[in-house]
Scaffold this motif. Structure first.
Motif, PDB file in Angstrom:
ATOM      1  N   ALA A  34      13.871   3.562  -3.778  1.00 56.21           N
ATOM      2  CA  ALA A  34      14.228   2.945  -5.059  1.00 56.21           C
ATOM      3  C   ALA A  34      13.537   3.654  -6.228  1.00 56.21           C
ATOM      4  O   ALA A  34      13.607   3.208  -7.371  1.00 56.21           O
ATOM      5  CB  ALA A  34      13.844   1.466  -5.045  1.00 56.21           C
ATOM      6  N   ASP A  35      12.886   4.762  -5.945  1.00 55.06           N
ATOM      7  CA  ASP A  35      12.135   5.495  -6.968  1.00 55.06           C
ATOM      8  C   ASP A  35      13.036   6.375  -7.838  1.00 55.06           C
ATOM      9  O   ASP A  35      14.193   6.618  -7.503  1.00 55.06           O
ATOM     10  CB  ASP A  35      11.100   6.380  -6.266  1.00 55.06           C
ATOM     11  N   ASP A  36      12.472   6.858  -8.930  1.00 58.32           N
ATOM     12  CA  ASP A  36      13.231   7.667  -9.901  1.00 58.32           C
ATOM     13  C   ASP A  36      13.680   9.009  -9.312  1.00 58.32           C
ATOM     14  O   ASP A  36      14.786   9.471  -9.578  1.00 58.32           O
ATOM     15  CB  ASP A  36      12.368   7.945 -11.129  1.00 58.32           C
ATOM     16  N   ASP A  54       0.830  -1.205   0.000  1.00 55.73           N
ATOM     17  CA  ASP A  54       0.000   0.000   0.000  1.00 55.73           C
ATOM     18  C   ASP A  54       0.864   1.255   0.000  1.00 55.73           C
ATOM     19  O   ASP A  54       0.412   2.315  -0.406  1.00 55.73           O
ATOM     20  CB  ASP A  54      -0.994   0.013   1.174  1.00 55.73           C
ATOM     21  N   ASN A  55       2.127   1.115   0.397  1.00 52.34           N
ATOM     22  CA  ASN A  55       2.966   2.320   0.379  1.00 52.34           C
ATOM     23  C   ASN A  55       3.547   2.623  -1.000  1.00 52.34           C
ATOM     24  O   ASN A  55       4.310   3.575  -1.156  1.00 52.34           O
ATOM     25  CB  ASN A  55       4.057   2.268   1.456  1.00 52.34           C
ATOM     26  N   ALA A  56       3.195   1.816  -1.993  1.00 53.05           N
ATOM     27  CA  ALA A  56       3.611   2.138  -3.362  1.00 53.05           C
ATOM     28  C   ALA A  56       2.772   3.286  -3.930  1.00 53.05           C
ATOM     29  O   ALA A  56       3.176   3.950  -4.886  1.00 53.05           O
ATOM     30  CB  ALA A  56       3.475   0.906  -4.263  1.00 53.05           C
ATOM     31  N   LYS A  74       7.639   6.285   1.568  1.00 55.14           N
ATOM     32  CA  LYS A  74       7.374   7.098   0.377  1.00 55.14           C
ATOM     33  C   LYS A  74       8.469   8.151   0.223  1.00 55.14           C
ATOM     34  O   LYS A  74       8.215   9.362   0.227  1.00 55.14           O
ATOM     35  CB  LYS A  74       5.983   7.733   0.493  1.00 55.14           C
ATOM     36  N   MET A  75       9.683   7.664   0.067  1.00 56.71           N
ATOM     37  CA  MET A  75      10.867   8.528   0.017  1.00 56.71           C
ATOM     38  C   MET A  75      10.780   9.582  -1.085  1.00 56.71           C
ATOM     39  O   MET A  75      11.364  10.652  -0.967  1.00 56.71           O
ATOM     40  CB  MET A  75      12.103   7.642  -0.193  1.00 56.71           C
TER      41      MET A  75
END
Lengths: 348, 348, 348, 348
Positions: C32-34, A6-8, C237-238
């Motif tokens: 790990a996000d863009d 859910d944190n995506a 949610k970095m």
């Protein structure tokens, strides 16, 4: 088709708007601002009692700080063997408590039972200086395996904990999902059932990064504020975290969690007809744990579905976790169900 | 009739004499003295290789300091669920490692198996920042339940640990008892089987309070000496601890352990004929674990026998631990056996 | 008229917009996000070299995590006696380093001198197990007292530190203000002058809560990522923290810091004509430290000015700190200056 | 001619005999034995009040455990800048307190003054979450520089500490030497003057390794026993440590300390006539601090005298520390004095 966690997913527009709204002008730093004060009042109304509440920016911080406040270095925290605090926080509770011991209890569907708790306690001699002393029972609600404790179940466990001089902590990273299922009041699901302190999560259900550590008895606060500061979790512009919590509480948090839960139930339903698929746990919140043949796992991934395997594959099968959120598109759920059922159709 | 623990007994005359001998004159402080230097040489000869060795005054200190040197705060120490470090040190390893995680593995007779170790490792993802990272396998020799690992068993476990980038620690609080049973060389039972670091115990087998942390590879020493100092375990008049170790190594440590082992075997033998007595584990060192009817437990206690129950009584029976030592009188063993068999005789 | 701290002010519209922009859809969690990837690239371009960068949400977290990565528990961090890490973080570095020692050095205007550093080092014997071992030199830029180290000054200190086997950390909570004054490149002000790791601050200059720990040498990263996780600072949610940093780097961060600096200089100038006002330190960044008669302090507060006393009043005078920010209204500065000068006018 | 430290010397025959005496038979482990019980009673008689006392094997352990019991992780321990706990324990107090802050105060001759303490306290805002909170005042008696606090001096400091909600700890590693000089009762020199907890040292004055942590108010004990266990300092055969303390208390501990003190005074006297020798501090216990020309330092070392330089040489001179002990031969003192005066004679 993102069912990883859910944190995506991102954040509600209402929460973003609230953050933007409080960016003008000046405000007292480090939580002395009006928004932070209002959040505490708001949580008091929600839980129908005076309480203390402290915003932090991550669930791990909320859990570890709460546990360290309740558990001395020579204490033990009893929790389910698969609890987030035991498995997925890289030892944050051990770090924050300065070396207390986490004792993981087995229990079906991610839930501790009174018998399991009693058995564990029978091996930890009270006042025996060689044994870590039981100090906290930590429950996860909804559990790591997508199930939900009833208030009666919590009461039974909390009574046993209290009778042994322990405090009861609730890891409520997905408290909204549990409450949406329980259909009771927040009070009934927490302090009235024996919870002393909780990590009240908002991030997974749509905040940017906002949780609150809630002490139902202000006497339990102890040195929490010093611990939060010493850990770098007392952020200077606290109003931006508090604003998220305020908007969250004002903005239909339960309805959005109910939406996620409904999608999970739909997923479970849709997968039940798939040959070889076996639900591993009751689906009571926003996660589906299903055992699938490895071929089907591959096909789902090839088809664009994202999800985690829960443990290593064994015997040609894998335990798969599928998580839905406040923002998961219903279409994604239907697409996954269709994809899973497609082989059957091909065969047909 | 004291069967509570081997540490209930005192110390060898030879060890006392050695302490007295080095009390005159002056010596360099904090371990820079000649005796401490000789102990290291002596251990090197015993284990047939260059090594580093550091005296400390308790087994808990030896274990916790060794583990902290090998295991980072984000690491995990895998050990048997009933290991001393897991159960009886009030979280000393967690304190010394600054919050590493101890993961207890099940295994019959107090022994970890390669399958059990492999299963545990399969759930700890390497490089996954949310999981404590497996850093050390800690084995106890002889085990907490009075059994002994063969060198082959250690090798199988150590190979698996090393293949996963872990170090192997041996808690040798009762290493003498294990070695007396194994009838192999100290080298074969340790580093040649894959042990990297050990807590070499002398206290339980007759020192006042003296253990040595032995690093078979000097590269593993790291910041051990700073850790020992920071923990208040670098004592100023170190020669008095080292003198105990020197006298221990010179004074028939294996023969005395063999004596304790023989008494334990005699106890086991003598109890086997008692109605209702069931040996819980093979008796391979100096401890007997036997399940007894509660009536018999009471009778033994009333008769003057001292021992611990191992866990809470259940179903009218208790698991009892009887420990023998270098100085346990043979007569005490015979008296206990007679006492246990007396009911049968009465009945006869 | 809020001169309490630069963190009393909110956030740039551009930063808010960037946060809102990345709230839709899904993204990999935990950094790990863009966006997080781009921030690292962006900082590499800014500093003109490959580097590692990790977002966190508070300056205290950035400092404590960086120091713990560089300094073992038996190490010492040398810093100015009035440094934020020494005085205003409630011992966060001691907590994160597991008990390392902070050694505060005196030095005029908040700046350490090579002579002061050398003197301190001469009392800490290298390899002497009883002494905390010097591991890190931590400099604050701009300093806690509103002054700025020149690159040459940093180089002199860093050379001495490196020659003694220490690493150099820069607490750059107000790095923007320092750089705006120095008029050199970011590279020249940091790694080229000998800085190994820095806390790159954005919060005080207009982010919601965003800092980056920047390692100029990737070899220094060590176990930083595990430490961040274990401390609850690896937020799920970095992207919402990283988005702030990206917008900050794109949005005239130096110009905004220059604005704050100019206001501070204007304040200093305007206060110099006030009878009894004595500037305590050169005004080189966005803070003015001025000694004022207590009567004037009262008058300013009565007139609506908010600021902190820096230490207890003494001899009828107080040391006052006035901080300006990216968003301090110029009118507030003029009003304060007028208020301070008003008595003079009355008298005239 | 060993003047390096009082811990260079061995142990009294009476203490050795006591250890030997309790080596026979069995005794309860971990401090439940009779000897340990008697030591507590004996200390109660000595200090003329009920108290709690816990043996440990090193002064660093005694200090660090006592401080950790009194000072929370967010607390501060105020002590002299040259105190053993601040300089010579490699950060043991920081480790044991889980990151509390040691604040070193200047003060002539190794003694803190009420003015110095008040000044330090004025900079630590009570209840201000960013500042470490003053929790303990730690005094060293005799001091690190060979001086002694009078009871009146302790009272003045303790009153100030208590008025600020702090506890008072006494590092009494050389308490015997102080008391021998003060010629007051142990009670008058400690709790009656405001000391709450002390490290009662015996090692430096002739034990093998034995100190007691003495709590004058049992309410202060808190979780001390768990901390001692968790640190590996609860040794199994505790009677061997307690026996040392019992023999120490029975065996003229004050007379032996007085002997050491007298030798120190003789040394000081004998050095005063040496050209270029300047006593740095009053000689009130068993240490002489004297500034000597480097040529003389060399000559003394060449002549066989062993001692430490206290800090780096400067300007052709060195500060030298000479420590005498219960067992220092009087002849060594005379030899050193003669050696130091020999140049004068040569010249004459």
């Amino acid at each position: 088709m993102n069912f990883l966690s859910d944190n995506a997913y991102g954040a509600w527009p209402e929460i973003l708007a609230a953050v933007v709204r409080c960016a003008d002008g000046t405000a007292p730093s480090y939580g002395a601002d009006d928004v932070t004060g209002r959040v505490k009042q708001r949580l008091g109304l929600l839980f129908e009692r005076p309480l203390e509440a402290f915003p932090v920016i991550s669930g791990t911080a909320a859990n570890a700080l709460a546990l360290a406040t309740l558990c001395p270095p020579h204490g033990a925290v009893l929790c389910h063997a698969e609890a987030h605090i035991a498995v997925d926080e890289c030892g944050a509770p051990e770090f924050y408590t300065h070396g207390a011991k986490l004792i993981g209890l087995e229990g079906e569907n991610g839930k501790i039972t009174p018998a399991g708790l009693a058995a564990a306690l029978s091996h930890l001699l009270k006042g025996f200086v060689h044994h870590a002393q039981p100090a906290v029972l930590s429950l996860t609600q909804s559990t790591e395996l997508g199930t939900v404790y009833t208030p009666a179940e919590i009461t039974a466990l909390a009574d046993l904990a209290h009778a042994n001089g322990m405090k009861v902590h609730l890891d409520g990273a997905r408290f909204a999902n549990a409450l949406a299922t329980l259909n009771t009041s927040p009070a009934a699901a927490t302090w009235a059932a024996g919870v002393d302190v909780m990590s009240f999560g908002a991030t997974k259900n749509g905040a940017l990064g906002a949780e609150a550590v809630v002490f139902f008895d202000p006497d339990d606060v102890g040195d929490f504020e010093y611990r939060r500061k010493k850990a770098g979790h007392l952020i200077s512009k606290m109003r931006f975290v508090s604003a998220q919590l305020e908007a969250y509480l004002d903005g239909g948090w339960l309805a959005r969690a109910a939406h996620a839960n409904a999608l999970a139930r739909r997923l479970a339903e849709g997968l039940q007809s798939v040959e070889g698929a076996v639900l591993a746990h009751p689906v009571e919140a926003n996660a589906v744990f299903v055992s699938l043949p490895d071929g089907l796992v591959r096909r789902l991934k090839d088809g664009g579905a994202q999800f985690y395997l829960w443990g290593p594959p064994a015997g040609g099968r894998s335990l798969v976790r599928l998580v839905t959120s406040f923002a998961t598109p219903e279409a994604d759920v239907e697409r996954l169900v269709a994809l899973a059922n497609s082989e059957k159709m091909h065969r047909g």
